[in-house]
Design an enzyme around this catalytic site. Sequence first.
Site, PDB file in Angstrom:
ATOM      1  N   GLU A 370     -15.621 -12.773 -19.418  1.00  0.00           N
ATOM      2  CA  GLU A 370     -16.780 -13.276 -20.159  1.00  0.00           C
ATOM      3  C   GLU A 370     -17.455 -12.127 -20.893  1.00  0.00           C
ATOM      4  O   GLU A 370     -17.429 -10.985 -20.419  1.00  0.00           O
ATOM      5  CB  GLU A 370     -17.801 -13.924 -19.207  1.00  0.00           C
ATOM      6  CG  GLU A 370     -17.291 -15.125 -18.444  1.00  0.00           C
ATOM      7  CD  GLU A 370     -18.316 -15.652 -17.450  1.00  0.00           C
ATOM      8  OE1 GLU A 370     -18.091 -16.752 -16.918  1.00  0.00           O
ATOM      9  OE2 GLU A 370     -19.338 -14.957 -17.210  1.00  0.00           O
ATOM     10  N   LYS A 372     -20.262  -9.692 -21.877  1.00  0.00           N
ATOM     11  CA  LYS A 372     -21.444  -9.166 -21.183  1.00  0.00           C
ATOM     12  C   LYS A 372     -22.521  -8.905 -22.222  1.00  0.00           C
ATOM     13  O   LYS A 372     -22.444  -7.960 -22.992  1.00  0.00           O
ATOM     14  CB  LYS A 372     -21.110  -7.872 -20.430  1.00  0.00           C
ATOM     15  CG  LYS A 372     -22.280  -7.402 -19.564  1.00  0.00           C
ATOM     16  CD  LYS A 372     -21.953  -6.136 -18.822  1.00  0.00           C
ATOM     17  CE  LYS A 372     -23.041  -5.810 -17.796  1.00  0.00           C
ATOM     18  NZ  LYS A 372     -24.398  -5.843 -18.338  1.00  0.00           N
ATOM     19  N   GLU A 524     -22.219  -5.682 -24.621  1.00  0.00           N
ATOM     20  CA  GLU A 524     -21.970  -4.418 -23.920  1.00  0.00           C
ATOM     21  C   GLU A 524     -20.515  -4.264 -23.496  1.00  0.00           C
ATOM     22  O   GLU A 524     -20.054  -3.157 -23.253  1.00  0.00           O
ATOM     23  CB  GLU A 524     -22.849  -4.331 -22.671  1.00  0.00           C
ATOM     24  CG  GLU A 524     -24.327  -4.198 -22.967  1.00  0.00           C
ATOM     25  CD  GLU A 524     -25.136  -4.042 -21.689  1.00  0.00           C
ATOM     26  OE1 GLU A 524     -25.850  -3.030 -21.566  1.00  0.00           O
ATOM     27  OE2 GLU A 524     -25.048  -4.917 -20.811  1.00  0.00           O
ATOM     28  N   LYS A 529     -14.244 -12.039 -13.608  1.00  0.00           N
ATOM     29  CA  LYS A 529     -14.573 -12.722 -12.356  1.00  0.00           C
ATOM     30  C   LYS A 529     -13.376 -13.498 -11.820  1.00  0.00           C
ATOM     31  O   LYS A 529     -12.637 -14.109 -12.592  1.00  0.00           O
ATOM     32  CB  LYS A 529     -15.729 -13.711 -12.589  1.00  0.00           C
ATOM     33  CG  LYS A 529     -16.972 -13.111 -13.222  1.00  0.00           C
ATOM     34  CD  LYS A 529     -17.994 -14.182 -13.556  1.00  0.00           C
ATOM     35  CE  LYS A 529     -19.243 -13.595 -14.211  1.00  0.00           C
ATOM     36  NZ  LYS A 529     -20.221 -14.643 -14.584  1.00  0.00           N
ATOM     37  N   ARG A 542     -23.045  -6.366  -4.805  1.00  0.00           N
ATOM     38  CA  ARG A 542     -22.186  -5.858  -5.868  1.00  0.00           C
ATOM     39  C   ARG A 542     -20.751  -6.060  -5.400  1.00  0.00           C
ATOM     40  O   ARG A 542     -20.202  -5.265  -4.645  1.00  0.00           O
ATOM     41  CB  ARG A 542     -22.487  -4.381  -6.149  1.00  0.00           C
ATOM     42  CG  ARG A 542     -21.931  -3.894  -7.472  1.00  0.00           C
ATOM     43  CD  ARG A 542     -22.418  -2.492  -7.790  1.00  0.00           C
ATOM     44  NE  ARG A 542     -23.836  -2.412  -8.056  1.00  0.00           N
ATOM     45  CZ  ARG A 542     -24.412  -2.747  -9.212  1.00  0.00           C
ATOM     46  NH1 ARG A 542     -23.660  -3.193 -10.206  1.00  0.00           N
ATOM     47  NH2 ARG A 542     -25.712  -2.641  -9.368  1.00  0.00           N
TER      48      ARG A 542
END
Length: 577
Positions: A370, A372, A524, A529, A542
């Site tokens: 995805e 960022k 960015e 995932k 995290r």
Amino acid sequence: MSSSRPSAFDALMSNARASSAAKKKKKNTPPPQASTSSPSPIKRKTQDPDSAKVEAFSDSAKKSKSLTTQTDDELKSKVVLLKRKPGDFDPERVSWWEKGERVPFLFVALAFDLVSGESGRIVITDILCNMLRTVIATTPDDLVATVYLAANEIAPAHEGVELGIGEGSIVKTISEAFGRTEAHVKNLNTELGDLGLVAKGSRSSQTMMFKPEPLTVVKVFNTFRQIAKESGKDSTEKKKDGMKALLVAATDCEPLYLTRLLQAKLRLGFSNQTVLAALGQAAVYNEEHSKPPKNTKSPLEEAAKIVKQVFTVLPVYDIIIPALLTGGVWNLPKTCNFTLGVPIGPMLAKPTKGVGEILNKFQDTVFTCEYKYDGERAQVHCMEDGTFEIYSRNAERNTGKYPDVALALSRLKKPSVKSFILDCEVVAFDREKKKILPFQILSTRARKNVNVNDIKVGVCIFAFDMLYLNGQQLIQENLDIRREKLYGSFEEDPGYFQFTTALASSDIDEIQKFLDASVDIGCEGLIIKTLNSDATYEPAKRSNNWLKLKKDYMDSIGDSVDLVPIAAFHGRGKRTG
């Protein structure tokens, strides 16, 4: 203090000096011949009443000072026992107050003093654990206030309750409470680098006429909350009066930690995670409700883990601690659940340096990439009544900052959606040029009480996860299911609300092109995932199941900057240099 008191006190002391001079004169004068008649008892009783008061006060002060010194030494020798291993610790040997009585703040301050001399995490956790065990064993009603003070907080983060006290106000309060000039306090602060040490030194060098009533943990905590509530006219003076009342009553090392708590800088080298671990361990020793589950190898570690995990989904001590005391630590995941309106800790991603590293880590695993986005993380809660609450990554309440976000979501959610929790990124967006704007533009928006009609920087919501929908928790579901719920709950409106751009591929060239495209439009980089295996939402963690690939992290991509240092901060106190 009323204006009449100083003059009365001066008169009292003047009479005392006169009485003392008369006594000296009498001592050097030959004694008179004995009288045949006995002296009048009435005259002897009423003679020089002011002198009698001063002598009585002097004797009382001497006894009080002696008692205080002796008691303080005894208390410190008791509190040192907190350093014992929890298995060898007995709360009854430490507490000097009766069961059910309010816990003295001095007990917590002395415990903090013990911690200040330690650097090892295990020893610090043991001290905090034993401190909390003592509170549970004597006055469990004070445990909430004790934990809040140990965590250096006065309310859950999402409630937005802050003391709102600047260093200047604390300097003024210290100068007034301890009879110092502001200039003197400032000079000491510059020298020591710690207003807490300044307050402690000022109290220890101050002569006290009357011993103040001891502070309690609840008194300190409630005063902090009252200070935080003060607003409007004269609020600064009211805040200062509240601080002053605490400092005037403080003794020993209490001024040090009161001041640091007011500054929200406890400086003891532990975080709220250590406090949570200590709370879990303390609960094990005081557990009366149930035994650890079978096959629990380390009950202390498991209890600490449970408390930490529960806190990520319900970060409210006011709810967790009563549940802990009544239902036990092992039942805590059942008694404290994910709650609509209370933000959970956001799941975070681990950094990675290249596409090849991603493929190696996610080998034989289905994953998705995805964009960022360069914005502000937002967790949006839609209540059953249609109202919205918006929280930042750090659980700060941003509802007043983004009224346009609430309007867009209320307009674009489908009729079947009654309540939800959305994880998304709020990004500055130019709708005319259909272009994402840098984060620096977003940061120019006002932070509070934003009027929709006054908004100059528009935003677009890029949604990537759904954590709750119509009363159903989704964090235990895999990402593919959560994403399906997300896509089925909203209509997209470009420039206002969009789903994150995603790619499902394991081809290294495709992923590289996808990364380049994200950077080209102002993102960015990528978030990668796992999709349907080990793909649950892990609050405040995290996780290895989320990886982030930012252009700044990559060996082949990066921005260079030319900088000229123009100033430097030398540090304060022990951090100088």
